[in-house]
Design a protein around this motif. Structure first.
Motif, PDB file in Angstrom:
ATOM      1  N   MET A 112       8.982   8.852   0.285  1.00 23.94           N
ATOM      2  CA  MET A 112       8.850   7.496  -0.261  1.00 23.94           C
ATOM      3  C   MET A 112       9.023   6.480   0.854  1.00 23.94           C
ATOM      4  O   MET A 112       9.862   6.654   1.753  1.00 23.94           O
ATOM      5  CB  MET A 112       9.923   7.245  -1.346  1.00 23.94           C
ATOM      6  CG  MET A 112       9.883   8.229  -2.498  1.00 23.94           C
ATOM      7  SD  MET A 112      11.179   7.864  -3.747  1.00 23.94           S
ATOM      8  CE  MET A 112      12.663   8.208  -2.807  1.00 23.94           C
ATOM      9  N   GLU A 113       8.223   5.430   0.777  1.00 24.94           N
ATOM     10  CA  GLU A 113       8.360   4.282   1.683  1.00 24.94           C
ATOM     11  C   GLU A 113       8.612   3.044   0.831  1.00 24.94           C
ATOM     12  O   GLU A 113       7.745   2.632   0.057  1.00 24.94           O
ATOM     13  CB  GLU A 113       7.098   4.120   2.529  1.00 24.94           C
ATOM     14  CG  GLU A 113       6.873   5.243   3.518  1.00 24.94           C
ATOM     15  CD  GLU A 113       5.658   5.013   4.395  1.00 24.94           C
ATOM     16  OE1 GLU A 113       4.970   3.982   4.179  1.00 24.94           O
ATOM     17  OE2 GLU A 113       5.396   5.842   5.273  1.00 24.94           O
ATOM     18  N   ASN A 152       0.831  -1.224   0.000  1.00 30.63           N
ATOM     19  CA  ASN A 152       0.000   0.000   0.000  1.00 30.63           C
ATOM     20  C   ASN A 152       0.853   1.257   0.000  1.00 30.63           C
ATOM     21  O   ASN A 152       0.395   2.340   0.408  1.00 30.63           O
ATOM     22  CB  ASN A 152      -0.917   0.008   1.229  1.00 30.63           C
ATOM     23  CG  ASN A 152      -1.906  -1.147   1.227  1.00 30.63           C
ATOM     24  OD1 ASN A 152      -2.385  -1.558   0.164  1.00 30.63           O
ATOM     25  ND2 ASN A 152      -2.211  -1.674   2.400  1.00 30.63           N
ATOM     26  N   GLY A 153       2.101   1.119  -0.459  1.00 27.44           N
ATOM     27  CA  GLY A 153       3.008   2.260  -0.441  1.00 27.44           C
ATOM     28  C   GLY A 153       2.764   3.222  -1.587  1.00 27.44           C
ATOM     29  O   GLY A 153       2.350   2.829  -2.680  1.00 27.44           O
ATOM     30  N   LEU A 168       0.442  17.488  -4.072  1.00 27.47           N
ATOM     31  CA  LEU A 168       0.549  17.891  -5.471  1.00 27.47           C
ATOM     32  C   LEU A 168       0.501  16.692  -6.411  1.00 27.47           C
ATOM     33  O   LEU A 168      -0.044  16.791  -7.512  1.00 27.47           O
ATOM     34  CB  LEU A 168       1.844  18.675  -5.704  1.00 27.47           C
ATOM     35  CG  LEU A 168       1.997  19.985  -4.934  1.00 27.47           C
ATOM     36  CD1 LEU A 168       3.325  20.634  -5.261  1.00 27.47           C
ATOM     37  CD2 LEU A 168       0.843  20.932  -5.232  1.00 27.47           C
ATOM     38  N   GLY A 169       1.139  15.570  -6.007  1.00 29.64           N
ATOM     39  CA  GLY A 169       1.143  14.402  -6.869  1.00 29.64           C
ATOM     40  C   GLY A 169       1.436  13.131  -6.069  1.00 29.64           C
ATOM     41  O   GLY A 169       1.976  13.151  -4.948  1.00 29.64           O
ATOM     42  N   ARG A 170       1.081  12.001  -6.660  1.00 31.56           N
ATOM     43  CA  ARG A 170       1.315  10.694  -6.052  1.00 31.56           C
ATOM     44  C   ARG A 170       1.629   9.682  -7.144  1.00 31.56           C
ATOM     45  O   ARG A 170       1.182   9.814  -8.282  1.00 31.56           O
ATOM     46  CB  ARG A 170       0.107  10.228  -5.254  1.00 31.56           C
ATOM     47  CG  ARG A 170      -1.171  10.166  -6.027  1.00 31.56           C
ATOM     48  CD  ARG A 170      -2.323   9.624  -5.220  1.00 31.56           C
ATOM     49  NE  ARG A 170      -2.105   8.219  -4.870  1.00 31.56           N
ATOM     50  CZ  ARG A 170      -2.967   7.532  -4.108  1.00 31.56           C
ATOM     51  NH1 ARG A 170      -4.048   8.117  -3.611  1.00 31.56           N
ATOM     52  NH2 ARG A 170      -2.735   6.270  -3.845  1.00 31.56           N
ATOM     53  N   GLY A 171       2.426   8.665  -6.786  1.00 35.06           N
ATOM     54  CA  GLY A 171       2.798   7.673  -7.786  1.00 35.06           C
ATOM     55  C   GLY A 171       3.490   6.471  -7.151  1.00 35.06           C
ATOM     56  O   GLY A 171       3.455   6.277  -5.926  1.00 35.06           O
ATOM     57  N   LYS A 172       4.130   5.642  -7.983  1.00 32.16           N
ATOM     58  CA  LYS A 172       4.781   4.415  -7.557  1.00 32.16           C
ATOM     59  C   LYS A 172       6.269   4.478  -7.889  1.00 32.16           C
ATOM     60  O   LYS A 172       6.656   5.009  -8.937  1.00 32.16           O
ATOM     61  CB  LYS A 172       4.159   3.207  -8.249  1.00 32.16           C
ATOM     62  CG  LYS A 172       2.695   2.960  -7.900  1.00 32.16           C
ATOM     63  CD  LYS A 172       2.554   2.413  -6.499  1.00 32.16           C
ATOM     64  CE  LYS A 172       1.112   2.058  -6.188  1.00 32.16           C
ATOM     65  NZ  LYS A 172       0.956   1.470  -4.840  1.00 32.16           N
TER      66      LYS A 172
END
Length: 288
Positions: free
Chosen positions: A241-242, A183-184, A195-199
């Motif tokens: 980041m995790e 779920n990271g 502002l933004g999210r991703g992988k």
């Protein structure tokens, strides 16, 4: 005319009659170690007067004495035993103890079980000690170091952000694989506004390796209160980041969770296609 001659033995005994009181000749034993010989009694007086009657004495085997020369002299020997050899007899208490053990077979069985349990625990403790020593050695030799990240570029697109990072693996004897947690998510925020999210893409790094990685974040600056266009004021952004870091060196494997936080100051976020990075600082830590 002369009478008949007597035999020599008769003449010999006639001479002995002249001294009736003389004792018989005696002899002595060579040593005191011989057992006492039977005493010799003097023959009766009437036997001495007739020499022909000596046969009873001679025929009696119990009273015949061997000549002195036939008895060998006994020699004495000294036997020396080394002092370091001690010969002893166990005390009677030991025999009682052994007899007691024989009479109590159940107790012997219990003692045997207790000895086996004792040896089992000793072996178990020794095995645990050896295993602990091996683990300690592996921990000291194969000790992962924190990865190092740095932000090199940040580009703004109509509906996304593109961040270029440099990742370094300072561990000299272990490679590392980076993957996202189930779920990271990678977050880019401005004043606690998203502002933004991703992988984060899956990546492998060799020992002491250094690689570039591009992270795409979906989002825009519409929902954030940003400085007006044309402003030269630097904007402070936070990239978090995790990651899961799987270190490996042959059969040795160690799994770590890494939290990376980067503070980035940029200019021209709204005016130019290429954003200028004023400063950046990324910190990594292992999460327990």
């Amino acid at each position: 005319m002369e009478g008949p001659r007597l035999p020599p033995s008769a003449t010999f005994h006639e001479t002995d009659d002249d001294k009736p009181d003389d004792p018989l000749p005696t002899w002595h034993r060579p040593t005191s170690s011989l057992s006492a010989l039977p005493s010799q009694d003097h023959p009766p007086h009437h036997w001495r007067n007739h020499s022909l009657n000596l046969s009873p004495i001679l025929d009696t085997p119990s009273r015949s004495l061997p000549p002195p020369d036939s008895i060998p002299e006994l020699e004495t020997y000294v036997v020396q035993v080394p002092r370091d050899q001690i010969y002893w007899t166990p005390p009677p208490e030991h025999a009682k103890y052994v007899e007691k053990l024989r009479n109590n077979p159940e107790k012997n069985k219990k003692n045997g079980c207790s000895k086996r349990l004792m040896w089992f625990f000793i072996i178990l403790i020794a095995f645990g000690f050896i295993l602990g020593a091996i683990t300690l050695i592996l921990h000291l030799v194969f000790n992962p170091a924190l990865p190092v990240f740095a932000v090199e570029k940040l580009n703004l697109k109509p509906s996304s952000f593109e961040v270029t990072l440099r990742a370094e693996n300072p561990t000299s004897n272990m490679g590392v694989s980076y993957v996202m947690k189930p779920n990271g998510v990678v977050w880019l925020t401005y004043k606690n506004k998203r502002l933004g999210r991703g992988k984060f893409p899956k990546m492998f790094q060799a020992a002491s390796g250094s690689d570039k990685v591009n992270v795409n974040l979906d989002g825009s600056t519409k929902n954030a209160v940003m400085p007006p266009r044309g402003s030269k004021q630097a904007v402070s952004l936070v990239l978090k980041m995790e990651l899961k870091a799987d270190y490996e060196a042959g059969p040795v494997k160690k799994n770590k969770e890494v939290v990376v936080t980067c503070d980035v100051k940029v200019k021209g976020l709204l005016d130019a296609k290429k954003v200028e990075i004023v400063s950046e600082n990324c910190e990594s830590e292992f999460k327990d």
